[in-house]
Scaffold this active site. Structure first.
Site, mmCIF file in Angstrom:
data_model
loop_
_atom_site.group_PDB
_atom_site.id
_atom_site.type_symbol
_atom_site.label_atom_id
_atom_site.label_comp_id
_atom_site.label_asym_id
_atom_site.label_seq_id
_atom_site.Cartn_x
_atom_site.Cartn_y
_atom_site.Cartn_z
ATOM 1 N N HIS A 101 -9.416 -15.168 -36.245
ATOM 2 C CA HIS A 101 -10.780 -15.084 -36.795
ATOM 3 C C HIS A 101 -11.837 -15.251 -35.704
ATOM 4 C CE1 HIS A 101 -14.205 -16.063 -39.536
ATOM 5 N NE2 HIS A 101 -13.612 -15.100 -40.216
ATOM 6 N N HIS A 143 -8.968 -18.740 -43.045
ATOM 7 C CA HIS A 143 -9.133 -17.780 -41.944
ATOM 8 C C HIS A 143 -7.803 -17.300 -41.370
ATOM 9 C CE1 HIS A 143 -13.349 -18.814 -41.888
ATOM 10 N NE2 HIS A 143 -13.165 -20.031 -41.417
ATOM 11 N N LYS A 190 -12.086 -17.777 -48.922
ATOM 12 C CA LYS A 190 -13.131 -16.985 -48.252
ATOM 13 C C LYS A 190 -12.968 -17.070 -46.736
ATOM 14 C CE LYS A 190 -16.160 -20.965 -48.472
ATOM 15 N NZ LYS A 190 -16.099 -21.265 -47.029
ATOM 16 N N ASP A 210 -14.682 -26.413 -50.265
ATOM 17 C CA ASP A 210 -13.953 -26.646 -48.993
ATOM 18 C C ASP A 210 -13.537 -28.092 -48.713
ATOM 19 O OD1 ASP A 210 -14.594 -23.970 -48.820
ATOM 20 O OD2 ASP A 210 -15.676 -24.092 -46.919
ATOM 21 N N HIS A 259 -9.838 -23.658 -37.257
ATOM 22 C CA HIS A 259 -9.789 -24.517 -38.458
ATOM 23 C C HIS A 259 -9.371 -23.683 -39.656
ATOM 24 C CE1 HIS A 259 -13.770 -22.620 -38.679
ATOM 25 N NE2 HIS A 259 -13.661 -22.759 -39.998
ATOM 26 N N ASP A 295 -11.852 -22.478 -47.305
ATOM 27 C CA ASP A 295 -12.074 -21.686 -46.107
ATOM 28 C C ASP A 295 -10.663 -21.251 -45.693
ATOM 29 O OD1 ASP A 295 -14.305 -20.954 -44.518
ATOM 30 O OD2 ASP A 295 -13.787 -22.422 -42.972
ATOM 31 N N CYS A 339 -21.303 -24.546 -45.695
ATOM 32 C CA CYS A 339 -20.816 -23.840 -46.878
ATOM 33 C C CYS A 339 -21.499 -24.280 -48.169
ATOM 34 C CB CYS A 339 -19.294 -23.940 -46.949
ATOM 35 S SG CYS A 339 -18.544 -22.999 -45.589
HETATM 36 C C1 VGL Z 1 -17.545 -24.537 -42.797
HETATM 37 C C2 VGL Z 1 -18.044 -24.270 -40.574
HETATM 38 C C3 VGL Z 1 -17.073 -23.300 -40.456
HETATM 39 C C4 VGL Z 1 -17.825 -25.260 -44.081
HETATM 40 C C5 VGL Z 1 -16.585 -23.572 -42.701
HETATM 41 O O1 VGL Z 1 -16.927 -25.333 -44.945
HETATM 42 O O2 VGL Z 1 -18.960 -25.759 -44.241
HETATM 43 N N1 VGL Z 1 -18.282 -24.878 -41.728
HETATM 44 N N2 VGL Z 1 -16.342 -22.960 -41.521
HETATM 45 ZN ZN ZN Z 2 -14.673 -21.630 -41.366
#
Ligand code: VGL
Ligand code: ZN
Length: 214
Positions: free
Chosen positions: A58, A54, A112, A14, A87, A52, A157
């Site tokens: 979401h 979404h 994901k 990510d 995000h 990430d 993550c």
């Molecule tokens: C993440 C919070 C929400 C991450 C992703 O990549 O760690 N944290 N979505």
């Molecule tokens: Zn996320």
């Protein structure tokens, strides 16, 4: 090719604009991982990255729960869910890799968190801990045994990916200077690192890793 390198994979979690400086879920100093990861990814034959990714509706977004605020906790399908700012909306600038991240060597990109009802912190399973992303199948098929984790965020993550990787039987390393965390709630980065170590994750610095690579 050197056998050690064929067995190993750099897993880049990510490294996206929304988690870096100026992003909607900015991780302090997040972009500092980029040059470190660029150096490492040139040395690995297998490099897999996650994004990430979404939908705008979401249910991890506070904006999709009227009356709720960022950092409130709700229940999604029986699972506790921290609410985040919007995000990494699929296809948006915030979901793009950081512009300086060198993606040339990536063999696979796993996206994901694509189902609105459930989050997916781990690169391996959605937050129900059951629904696979397909990454384990890919790594098994390509003979990967050891994973070197880097990216964002240490306590979400990266943490969930590392813990699942241990459970799945990989040798798991955390490249300690190539990760940064959210630290919500406060102390979460330290707690996550201790739990990873207890589970058998080995911490390694990028310089030591670079020196040990063939
Ligand atoms: C993440 C919070 C929400 C991450 C992703 O990549 O760690 N944290 N979505
Ligand atoms: Zn996320």
């Amino acid at each position: 090719m050197n056998r050690a390198l064929k067995d190993a994979c750099l897993l880049v979690i990510d490294v996206q604009n929304d988690f870096c400086h100026g992003g909607s879920l900015e991780v302090k100093d997040g972009e500092a991982v980029v040059p470190v990861i660029n150096g490492l990814s040139k040395r690995f034959f297998n490099v897999v990255a996650t994004q990430d990714w979404h939908p705008a509706d979401h249910l991890s977004f506070a904006s999709n729960h009227p009356g709720k605020r960022v950092n409130d906790v709700v229940n999604l399908l029986g699972i506790e869910q921290v609410l985040w700012p919007d995000h990494c909306v699929a296809g948006s600038h915030g979901a793009d890799f950081h512009p300086d991240l060198d993606t040339t060597g990536f063999s696979l990109i796993v996206r994901k968190g694509r189902r609105k009802e459930i989050d997916s912190y781990s690169a391996f399973f959605e937050n129900d801990r059951k629904t696979p992303t397909g990454l384990h199948g890919y790594l098994k098929d390509t003979g990967v045994k050891e994973l070197y984790l880097c990216g964002l965020a240490t306590d979400y993550c990266v943490y969930y990916s590392a813990m699942d990787a241990v459970k799945l039987g990989y040798g798991v390393y955390l490249v300690e200077d190539a990760v940064r965390g959210v630290d919500f709630p406060q102390g979460n980065i330290e707690r996550s690192i201790s739990r990873m170590k207890e589970a058998g994750v080995i911490l390694i610095s990028s310089s030591r890793l670079n020196n040990n690579l063939p």
